[in-house]
Each structure stands twice: as structure tokens, then as C-alpha cells.
Enzyme design. Structure first.
Site, PDB file in Angstrom:
ATOM      1  N   GLU A 176      -0.080   1.677 -49.406  1.00  0.00           N
ATOM      2  CA  GLU A 176       1.362   1.756 -49.159  1.00  0.00           C
ATOM      3  C   GLU A 176       2.169   1.554 -50.429  1.00  0.00           C
ATOM      4  OE1 GLU A 176       2.989  -1.033 -46.281  1.00  0.00           O
ATOM      5  OE2 GLU A 176       4.945  -0.059 -46.425  1.00  0.00           O
ATOM      6  N   ILE A 222       0.277  -5.720 -46.544  1.00  0.00           N
ATOM      7  CA  ILE A 222       0.910  -6.578 -45.528  1.00  0.00           C
ATOM      8  C   ILE A 222       1.542  -5.655 -44.502  1.00  0.00           C
ATOM      9  CG2 ILE A 222       2.666  -8.310 -45.002  1.00  0.00           C
ATOM     10  CD1 ILE A 222       2.449  -9.412 -47.807  1.00  0.00           C
ATOM     11  N   ASP A 223       0.989  -5.619 -43.306  1.00  0.00           N
ATOM     12  CA  ASP A 223       1.657  -4.895 -42.227  1.00  0.00           C
ATOM     13  C   ASP A 223       2.475  -5.919 -41.466  1.00  0.00           C
ATOM     14  OD1 ASP A 223       2.258  -2.519 -40.773  1.00  0.00           O
ATOM     15  OD2 ASP A 223       1.149  -3.396 -39.108  1.00  0.00           O
ATOM     16  N   THR A 244       5.923  -6.643 -42.969  1.00  0.00           N
ATOM     17  CA  THR A 244       6.588  -7.288 -44.114  1.00  0.00           C
ATOM     18  C   THR A 244       7.874  -7.988 -43.680  1.00  0.00           C
ATOM     19  OG1 THR A 244       5.585  -5.714 -45.632  1.00  0.00           O
ATOM     20  CG2 THR A 244       7.521  -6.879 -46.440  1.00  0.00           C
ATOM     21  N   ASP A 295      -0.428   2.037 -41.783  1.00  0.00           N
ATOM     22  CA  ASP A 295      -0.171   1.050 -40.719  1.00  0.00           C
ATOM     23  C   ASP A 295      -1.227   1.136 -39.612  1.00  0.00           C
ATOM     24  OD1 ASP A 295       2.388   0.192 -41.763  1.00  0.00           O
ATOM     25  OD2 ASP A 295       3.282   2.018 -40.953  1.00  0.00           O
TER      26      ASP A 295
HETATM   27  C1  IPD Z   1       5.821  -1.497 -40.553  1.00  0.00           C
HETATM   28  C2  IPD Z   1       5.413  -2.363 -39.391  1.00  0.00           C
HETATM   29  C3  IPD Z   1       6.506  -2.295 -38.360  1.00  0.00           C
HETATM   30  C4  IPD Z   1       6.779  -0.870 -37.922  1.00  0.00           C
HETATM   31  C5  IPD Z   1       7.040   0.031 -39.110  1.00  0.00           C
HETATM   32  C6  IPD Z   1       5.915  -0.084 -40.097  1.00  0.00           C
HETATM   33  P1  IPD Z   1       5.184  -2.525 -42.928  1.00  0.00           P
HETATM   34  O1  IPD Z   1       4.907  -1.604 -41.587  1.00  0.00           O
HETATM   35  O2  IPD Z   1       4.186  -1.958 -38.850  1.00  0.00           O
HETATM   36  O3  IPD Z   1       6.125  -3.037 -37.243  1.00  0.00           O
HETATM   37  O4  IPD Z   1       7.873  -0.858 -37.071  1.00  0.00           O
HETATM   38  O5  IPD Z   1       7.174   1.373 -38.678  1.00  0.00           O
HETATM   39  O6  IPD Z   1       6.139   0.791 -41.199  1.00  0.00           O
HETATM   40  O7  IPD Z   1       6.338  -1.884 -43.662  1.00  0.00           O
HETATM   41  O8  IPD Z   1       5.515  -3.889 -42.479  1.00  0.00           O
HETATM   42  O9  IPD Z   1       3.912  -2.397 -43.637  1.00  0.00           O
HETATM   43 CA    CA Z   2       3.153  -2.978 -45.560  1.00  0.00          CA
END
Ligand code: IPD
Ligand code: CA
Length: 288
Positions: free
Chosen positions: A69, A91-92, A94, A219
Site C-alpha cells: 500500500e 496497517i489495515d 489506519t 486490504d
Molecule cells: C482501509 C480499511 C477501511 C476501509 C477502507 C480501506 P487502510 O484500509 O480497511 O476499513 O473502509 O476502504 O482502504 O487505509 O486502513 O489500510
Molecule cells: Ca493500510
């Protein structure tokens, strides 16, 4: 299948090691930067964890490729070839991480010939290690996972995400999808704040169906395999075959439930991950 077991074990050890960096920073003040929207956040910890993961893998498997990412945010294109490729979200969740809302995950998938061979989702604060290898089942901390037996949409807990989009069309589509599901009715709609953990909850049977429009391949690459290895069904929100670059997914306990959700939810326009120029070269801005 056994061919990639050593890489899977390496990835699990690495996710645990990287989680130390996440957990040490979790309760500290963070410098927050913005990416594609005022709700699309990144911190130095996201960047440091991705660097740690990629450099460790590269030392051991120098011929492997990466989609990460924060590397993409820094300008690398999203290119999935037939070569062994690690797909990484350091980090999923963030936004959760920044606010100390205790659901954050490290997501690591490994694909060969464009097919995910194994997936690892480590929910760090909960100390829950989800993993799956293609054809080998899905596990939580070593215990086998099985999706719920639910086939009736009216008996379902539905999980989705609010997402980072803040434009009118995305917001109205997202909220009307939730409205229509609640009106079916379903038992409830939940959002944990990390797509990876949301999907793992389908694998545990704790929820019955997940759908999301707008997430990225990093993700959900790992958790889609975890759901299917737990006996679940994964498809596009329009009911067609799942494509990890399309930014649309339904993951369900059964085909019946997945198909019913696909009849209800509508997608807002979302450029594919492998075609979106706004994925990279985004000037990072300070959030505070
Ligand atoms: C996000 C998370 C969030 C979702 C977003 C994602 P990130 O990833 O999974 O729950 O609503 O669409 O992009 O930015 O925290 O890695
Ligand atoms: Ca992330």
C-alpha cells in the site's frame, strides 16, 4: 500447496515481528498525513512497517515481487504478474490505529500465477493470527475456521465498511446500500474499521456476509483466501467472478446469501487498482 509452506511460516513470523512496531506506536501520539481524502490517513508507522516487511522478505526471497500500500502511495505501480508476489497492507485500519480503536491488522498475501497461495491477517491488538493456505483450510491461532451455515439473508449479520470516500455519489450509494439491507430486513449491519478483519469475521462464523466497494487489493487479498478456505463464497458485488483489482467484493457464508446481497447493493464508480493513476504520486499532506 506444500511448495509455499515455508514462505507462509516465514510470513507468519514476520507479521508477529512487525506487530511489535505497531503495538509500540499504538498508544503514542501520531503524525497523521492525508492521502486520497480527509479520511484516508497514513502515519510514519504504516511506512516503517511496510519497509520492515518488504526488506525482510527481500533478504530471504530476493527474486520475489511486491505490491504494498505505502509503496504504491509513494509512486510504485500496481502490477500483478505470474511471478511470486507478496501483497502487503502494513496497517489495515489506519483510522483505528490513529484513534486507538483496537482493531488494526497486518495483512500479507502471497500470489503465484495471479492466484493467492496463502493469506495472513494478524489482528495485532487482539493477538489473533488468521491464516490460510490454498487447499489447506483456514485457521485462527491454529484452530480451524468454518463459516456459519446461514443461507437466509433475513437471519444475517452483515458487515461492511464506511470507507474513506467523502464525495456525494459514493456517500449516497454507500448509505442507501445499508438502508436497503436493513429494510430487507437483516439482523444487523456492522463495521469494524478494517476490511481484513471484517472478512476474517465471516470466516469465523461470527458474521454471515461482508460486502465492500472501494477497498484496495492489499486490504482483502489475504482475507479472501481465509474466507474461501473456511468454506465461504467470494464474488464481485455484481455477482460476477471476484477480481482482486476491481475494488468490489462480497464474502459470504453461502452462495444464497452472497447472491441476495449482490441483488441489493449498488457500486459507485471506482477505478481499478491496476489502472488508477491517483493510487500513486499522491502528494502527502499533513493532517494536523
Ligand atoms: C482501509 C480499511 C477501511 C476501509 C477502507 C480501506 P487502510 O484500509 O480497511 O476499513 O473502509 O476502504 O482502504 O487505509 O486502513 O489500510
Ligand atoms: Ca493500510
Amino acid at each position: 500447496m506444500a511448495q509455499w509452506t515455508e514462505c507462509l511460516q516465514f510470513g507468519i513470523r514476520l507479521a508477529r515481528e512487525a506487530s511489535q512496531v505497531v503495538l509500540e506506536a499504538f498508544h503514542q501520539q501520531k503524525d497523521v498525513m492525508l492521502k486520497s481524502s480527509p479520511a484516508d490517513l497514513v502515519t510514519e508507522t504504516d511506512q516503517a512497517v511496510e519497509k520492515l516487511i518488504i526488506s525482510s522478505i527481500r533478504d530471504t526471497y530476493p527474486e520475489h515481487r511486491f505490491i504494498g500500500e505505502e509503496s504504491v502511495a509513494a509512486g510504485e505501480p500496481v502490477v500483478l504478474t505470474d511471478s511470486p508476489t507478496w501483497i502487503i497492507d502494513p496497517i489495515d485500519g489506519t483510522v483505528n490505529f490513529v484513534h486507538r480503536f483496537p482493531f488494526v491488522a497486518i495483512s500479507i498475501a502471497f500470489a503465484v500465477n495471479k492466484q493467492v497461495e496463502f493469506g495472513i491477517v494478524y489482528s495485532c491488538v487482539e493477538d489473533k493470527m488468521y491464516s490460510a493456505q490454498r487447499g489447506g483450510g483456514a485457521f485462527l491461532n491454529g484452530v480451524p475456521l468454518q463459516v456459519s451455515a446461514q443461507k437466509d439473508i433475513h437471519q444475517c449479520v452483515v458487515v461492511t465498511e464506511i470507507g474513506a470516500e467523502r464525495d456525494d455519489l459514493s456517500l449516497s450509494t454507500m448509505t442507501s446500500n445499508i438502508y436497503r439491507l436493513l429494510k430487507l430486513p437483516v439482523h444487523g449491519v456492522r463495521a469494524v474499521g478494517t476490511a481484513a478483519v471484517d472478512m476474517c469475521l465471516i470466516a469465523t462464523g461470527g458474521a454471515d456476509v461482508y460486502y465492500h466497494i472501494g477497498m484496495h487489493c492489499w486490504d482483502i487479498a489475504a482475507s479472501t483466501l481465509i474466507v474461501s478456505e473456511a468454506g465461504g463464497v467470494v464474488m464481485d458485488t455484481d455477482g460476477s467472478q471476484f477480481d482482486m483489482m476491481s475494488r468490489k467484493v462480497i464474502a459470504a457464508s453461502s452462495a444464497a446469501v452472497a447472491n441476495r446481497v449482490s441483488q441489493v447493493v449498488q457500486a459507485f464508480p471506482c477505478p481499478r487498482d491496476d489502472e488508477d493513476p491517483s493510487n500513486h504520486n499522491i502528494p502527502l499532506q499533513n493532517g494536523h
